[in-house]
Design an enzyme around this catalytic site. Structure first.
Site, PDB file in Angstrom:
ATOM      1  CD  GLU A   1      -2.436  -1.299   2.783  1.00 24.11           C
ATOM      2  OE1 GLU A   1      -2.015  -0.574   3.707  1.00 24.11           O
ATOM      3  OE2 GLU A   1      -3.373  -2.091   2.925  1.00 24.11           O
ATOM      4  N   PRO A   2       1.708   1.455  -1.016  1.00 33.51           N
ATOM      5  CG  PRO A   2       2.772   1.495  -3.107  1.00 33.51           C
ATOM      6  CD  PRO A   2       1.853   0.651  -2.247  1.00 33.51           C
ATOM      7  N   GLY A   3       2.146   4.980  -0.640  1.00 30.10           N
ATOM      8  CA  GLY A   3       1.539   6.278  -0.916  1.00 30.10           C
ATOM      9  C   GLY A   3       2.616   7.306  -1.207  1.00 30.10           C
TER      10      GLY A   3
ATOM     11  CB  CYS B   1      -4.097  35.169  11.774  1.00 36.48           C
ATOM     12  SG  CYS B   1      -3.996  36.595  10.693  1.00 36.48           S
ATOM     13  CD  GLU B   2      -3.487  28.789  14.075  1.00 38.23           C
ATOM     14  OE1 GLU B   2      -2.631  28.234  14.784  1.00 38.23           O
ATOM     15  OE2 GLU B   2      -4.679  28.508  14.069  1.00 38.23           O
TER      16      GLU B   2
ATOM     17  CE1 TYR C   1      -0.751  10.509   3.690  1.00 40.35           C
ATOM     18  CE2 TYR C   1       1.517  10.354   2.932  1.00 40.35           C
ATOM     19  CZ  TYR C   1       0.340   9.747   3.318  1.00 40.35           C
ATOM     20  OH  TYR C   1       0.258   8.379   3.316  1.00 40.35           O
TER      21      TYR C   1
HETATM   22  C1  LIG Z   1      -1.260   5.938   5.252  1.00 30.94           C
HETATM   23  C2  LIG Z   1      -1.314   4.481   4.995  1.00 30.94           C
HETATM   24  C3  LIG Z   1      -0.555   3.928   3.942  1.00 30.94           C
HETATM   25  C4  LIG Z   1       0.391   4.731   3.096  1.00 30.94           C
HETATM   26  O1  LIG Z   1       1.513   5.142   3.788  1.00 30.94           O
HETATM   27  P1  LIG Z   1       2.738   5.814   3.006  1.00 30.94           P
HETATM   28  O2  LIG Z   1       3.696   6.146   4.077  1.00 30.94           O
HETATM   29  O3  LIG Z   1       2.214   7.015   2.316  1.00 30.94           O
HETATM   30  O4  LIG Z   1       3.269   4.808   2.061  1.00 30.94           O
HETATM   31  C5  LIG Z   1      -0.689   2.578   3.691  1.00 30.94           C
HETATM   32  N1  LIG Z   1      -1.527   1.799   4.436  1.00 30.94           N
HETATM   33  C6  LIG Z   1      -2.263   2.297   5.449  1.00 30.94           C
HETATM   34  C7  LIG Z   1      -3.162   1.404   6.197  1.00 30.94           C
HETATM   35  C8  LIG Z   1      -2.180   3.642   5.759  1.00 30.94           C
HETATM   36  O5  LIG Z   1      -2.891   4.134   6.778  1.00 30.94           O
END
Ligand SMILES: *Cc1c(COP(=O)(O)O)cnc(C)c1O
Length: 418
Positions: free
Chosen positions: A275-277, A343-344, A372
């Protein structure tokens, strides 16, 4: 590697000058590079060449823009979603329902019903209570939900506390010691078919050691569950691989990560899911901004830019670093504090930073803003919601319109009794 580079002294996204985008779309604006997204998607997959059976699901929460999802769908990626809203985005981008995994501790009955009706591939269950609810919802629909049980391996990911998810006191998953019992009880229920386990210990990991520790524990658990008579066909290893926000940071490469995974999962005999983001989207985007003015400070001047914490929350939220570069650097440097108009005092991107010299009206970028970034944008200070652009070679398109303060105000009503 990314495709934001100087051409004749001016920053381009692929073959489009960033100044042109600023002129035509306005600032602040997120700019994504299709070539970079595709390259990262391919490099991550190639890194996993040693993993025979695998499934790649892009973590939608890192960048849910429909055009971005479409690019990644085109590279064979499924989706990891954490809400019905993200599920609908993934489907709208053309990702097949069976390639979608649903994570998160707070899935509601309504979300479960919706995901089942769409034919979602897998739920990653985070508690026994959630598993029982899912089983009941699916059974009532005459369906069987495919699911894994998310395990909290109690491993310190060594990353920022707010993005650590694998310590025992985090809200995610179930503990290793209670996992087998929960797995056993949920397996008895109609409406749910447990097919494996999942783990995700955190984000922006800069060392493979915590991953190796977590995967080792998962491997032992898989063997134990099989001894108990369970059939394990899927193991989801989550995301988390870090990216270099600064040149000096050297996160493990996808190849190093892939080699580790191939080694530890060799005997698992299961589909390994990822699950790469951030590692896909992070360096594929920049936040393009314009300097409003330079305000003198006690020590260093304040560079006030038109992007703020409502557009890019990471510095305020996690003390995160984003490299700052002038779009047309003049070769000189200055030391400055970079701040937005909100304004912070938290609306600060950098303090005492050595940067390209900029002056009023100049364009600049914050790098590594593709993950993000826009997804966390808000309209705080009634600033509107930032626009997003996707570049593809010598062309670009606005892939998310700026939402003006007036449009946001139009969604509000004053009751007639006021
Ligand atoms: C946020 C998240 C990801 C992605 O994380 P990255 O650091 O962006 O790769 C994968 N799996 C789950 C369950 C998450 O909450």
């Amino acid at each position: 590697m990314d495709h934001f580079a100087l051409v004749d002294g001016e920053l381009f996204a692929e073959r489009v000058p960033l100044a042109r985008i600023a002129e035509e779309v306005g600032t602040p604006v997120y700019v994504y590079s299709r070539a970079t997204l595709e390259r990262h998607a391919d490099v991550f997959r190639e890194g996993l060449a040693g993993v025979e059976r695998k499934h790649l699901a892009f973590a939608v929460k890192s960048n849910p823009n429909l055009a971005v999802l479409k690019v990644l769908a085109g590279r064979g990626y499924g989706a990891d979603v954490v809400s019905a809203g993200e599920l609908d985005r993934a489907l709208a981008a053309g990702i097949a329902a069976h390639d979608i995994v649903f994570s998160g501790v707070g899935k509601t009955e309504t979300e479960m019903r919706h995901a089942l009706a769409k034919g979602i591939g897998q739920f990653n269950i985070e508690s026994e209570e959630e598993g029982r609810m899912l089983a009941a919802v699916a059974a009532a629909m005459g369906l069987t939900a495919q699911a894994t049980l998310r395990i909290n391996p109690d491993v310190d990911a060594g990353t920022h506390a707010k993005i650590s998810t694998g310590k025992a006191d985090n809200k995610f998953g179930v503990g290793l010691h209670v996992g087998p019992g929960i797995y056993q009880r949920l397996s008895q229920l109609p409406g749910i078919s447990l097919r494996g386990v999942a783990v995700h210990i955190g984000s922006q990991l800069l060392s493979l050691d915590p991953l190796e520790a977590a995967f080792g524990k998962i491997g032992e658990l898989v063997a134990h569950l099989r001894e108990q008579g369970h059939t394990i066909t899927h193991v989801d290893l989550g995301g988390g691989l870090g990216v270099p926000y600064q040149a000096a940071t050297e996160p493990p490469s996808p190849a190093d990560y892939g080699a580790l995974v191939a080694r530890v999962t060799r005997d698992w005999d299961a589909v390994i899911q990822f699950e790469p983001g951030r590692v896909i989207a992070g360096n594929a985007g920049v936040l393009l901004t314009r300097v409003i003015r330079i305000k003198p400070g006690i020590r260093d001047p304040f560079v006030v830019v038109d992007a703020a914490m409502n557009d890019l929350a990471r510095p305020a939220l996690y003390d995160a670093w984003h490299d700052f570069e002038a779009v047309r650097p003049n070769g000189t440097r200055m030391t400055a504090n970079i701040v937005g108009p909100v304004c912070e005092s938290g609306d600060t991107f950098a303090m005492g930073r050595d940067i390209d010299t900029v002056s009023d009206g100049d364009l600049a970028i914050f790098r590594t803003a593709g993950a993000y970034g826009a997804t966390m944008a808000s309209s705080y200070n009634s600033r509107g919601i930032v626009a997003e652009v996707l570049v593809d070679g010598d062309r670009y398109a606005v892939v998310a319109n700026r939402i003006s303060p007036a449009e946001i105000m139009a969604a509000e009503t004053v009751p007639d009794w006021l």
